[in-house]
Design a protein around this motif. Structure first.
Motif, short mmCIF file in Angstrom:
data_model
loop_
_atom_site.label_atom_id
_atom_site.label_comp_id
_atom_site.label_asym_id
_atom_site.label_seq_id
_atom_site.Cartn_x
_atom_site.Cartn_y
_atom_site.Cartn_z
N THR A 209 0.85 -1.19 0.00
CA THR A 209 0.00 0.00 0.00
C THR A 209 0.89 1.24 0.00
O THR A 209 1.81 1.35 0.80
CB THR A 209 -0.94 0.01 1.22
N LEU A 210 0.60 2.18 -0.91
CA LEU A 210 1.38 3.41 -1.04
C LEU A 210 0.50 4.61 -0.70
O LEU A 210 -0.68 4.64 -1.06
CB LEU A 210 1.90 3.56 -2.47
N VAL A 211 1.09 5.60 -0.02
CA VAL A 211 0.37 6.82 0.37
C VAL A 211 1.19 8.01 -0.09
O VAL A 211 2.40 8.05 0.11
CB VAL A 211 0.21 6.92 1.91
N GLU A 212 0.52 8.99 -0.68
CA GLU A 212 1.22 10.23 -1.03
C GLU A 212 0.29 11.41 -0.79
O GLU A 212 -0.92 11.31 -0.91
CB GLU A 212 1.73 10.22 -2.47
N THR A 213 0.90 12.51 -0.40
CA THR A 213 0.15 13.74 -0.14
C THR A 213 -0.20 14.39 -1.47
O THR A 213 0.67 14.58 -2.32
CB THR A 213 0.98 14.71 0.73
N ARG A 214 -1.49 14.74 -1.64
CA ARG A 214 -1.93 15.35 -2.89
C ARG A 214 -2.31 16.82 -2.74
O ARG A 214 -2.52 17.50 -3.73
CB ARG A 214 -3.15 14.59 -3.43
N GLY A 215 -2.42 17.32 -1.51
CA GLY A 215 -2.75 18.72 -1.33
C GLY A 215 -3.25 18.99 0.08
O GLY A 215 -3.39 18.08 0.90
N PHE A 216 -3.48 20.29 0.36
CA PHE A 216 -3.92 20.72 1.68
C PHE A 216 -5.11 21.64 1.55
O PHE A 216 -5.30 22.29 0.53
CB PHE A 216 -2.78 21.46 2.40
N VAL B 45 -5.70 17.51 5.11
CA VAL B 45 -4.78 17.08 4.05
C VAL B 45 -5.51 16.08 3.15
O VAL B 45 -6.36 15.31 3.61
CB VAL B 45 -3.50 16.45 4.68
N ARG B 46 -5.17 16.11 1.85
CA ARG B 46 -5.72 15.16 0.88
C ARG B 46 -4.64 14.16 0.53
O ARG B 46 -3.53 14.54 0.13
CB ARG B 46 -6.23 15.89 -0.36
N LEU B 47 -4.95 12.88 0.69
CA LEU B 47 -4.00 11.81 0.42
C LEU B 47 -4.48 10.95 -0.74
O LEU B 47 -5.67 10.79 -0.95
CB LEU B 47 -3.85 10.91 1.66
N ARG B 48 -3.53 10.39 -1.45
CA ARG B 48 -3.82 9.39 -2.47
C ARG B 48 -3.32 8.07 -1.92
O ARG B 48 -2.15 7.95 -1.56
CB ARG B 48 -3.11 9.72 -3.77
N VAL B 49 -4.22 7.09 -1.82
CA VAL B 49 -3.87 5.77 -1.27
C VAL B 49 -4.04 4.74 -2.38
O VAL B 49 -5.10 4.65 -3.01
CB VAL B 49 -4.79 5.42 -0.07
N ARG B 50 -2.99 3.98 -2.63
CA ARG B 50 -3.03 2.91 -3.64
C ARG B 50 -2.78 1.60 -2.91
O ARG B 50 -1.75 1.44 -2.25
CB ARG B 50 -1.94 3.17 -4.68
#
Length: 196
Positions: free
Chosen positions: A151-158, A163-168
């Motif tokens: 599982t990967l997590v990255e910050t996409r914005g604030f 905070v908005r995260l993208r979770v794959r």
């Protein structure tokens, strides 16, 4: 379904004709066509091929009688549950005619033997979530997601509120991930499928 971990080759002689199969992992039609172009032999009489990428599949008999080479190679790919794979089988004619049935067995059999010898890698389907959460929940969410392999997590914005995260994550664990996100955020996180 499986793909190949790396390229593989297999050769054999059948009634004085030499057959050489080259198989490799591919992700797009362009990659498949590059693999085919790079693995056929200029000296061979025929370079027959097939590839499968999801629902997209193509094959070519390269001058052999219709249906005797490309289709049997594709059947070898599908029969061994491979996807995202290209196979080229080159033939050097040895002077003995094999007939249609012989060609089908030779091309399909050479491709199948090559794929059997190759290292397999399972294909994992992934799902993507867009998660908006409070700043206070972000660290706990990241820690919780760390318990899910691949599982990967990255910050996409604030935003002012979070905070908005993208979770794959692997599709097989999607329900568990959504449940964990909901629990950690006490139902306050906005969880949506896709990139968001």
């Amino acid at each position: 379904m499986f793909t190949l971990r790396k390229n593989e080759r297999f050769g054999q002689e059948i009634k004085k004709s030499r057959f050489l199969a080259s198989a490799g992992p591919v992700g797009t039609e362009e990659e498949a066509r590059r693999f085919i172009a790079g693995n056929g032999s200029q000296e061979a009489g025929h370079n027959c091929w097939a590839f499968r990428i999801g629902d997209l599949h193509r094959f070519n008999d390269d001058g052999e009688p219709g249906g005797t080479a490309g289709r049997p190679i594709l059947q070898a790919i599908e029969g061994q549950e491979f996807d995202r794979v290209a196979v080229v089988v080159s033939r050097w004619f040895g002077g003995v005619l094999l007939g249609a049935g012989g060609l089908v067995r030779a091309y399909g059999g050479t491709a199948a033997a090559c794929l059997r010898a190759a290292e397999r890698e399972p294909i994992i389907a992934f799902a993507t979530l867009s998660v908006t959460c409070a700043f206070a929940d972000e660290a706990r969410i990241r820690a919780g997601l760390g318990a899910f392999p691949a599982t990967l997590v990255e910050t996409r914005g604030f935003s002012p509120d979070g905070v908005r995260l993208r979770v794959r994550t692997p599709e097989a664990r999607l329900d568990d991930v959504i449940r964990m996100l909901t629990d950690i955020s006490r139902g306050q996180a906005d969880i949506r499928p896709g990139e968001g």
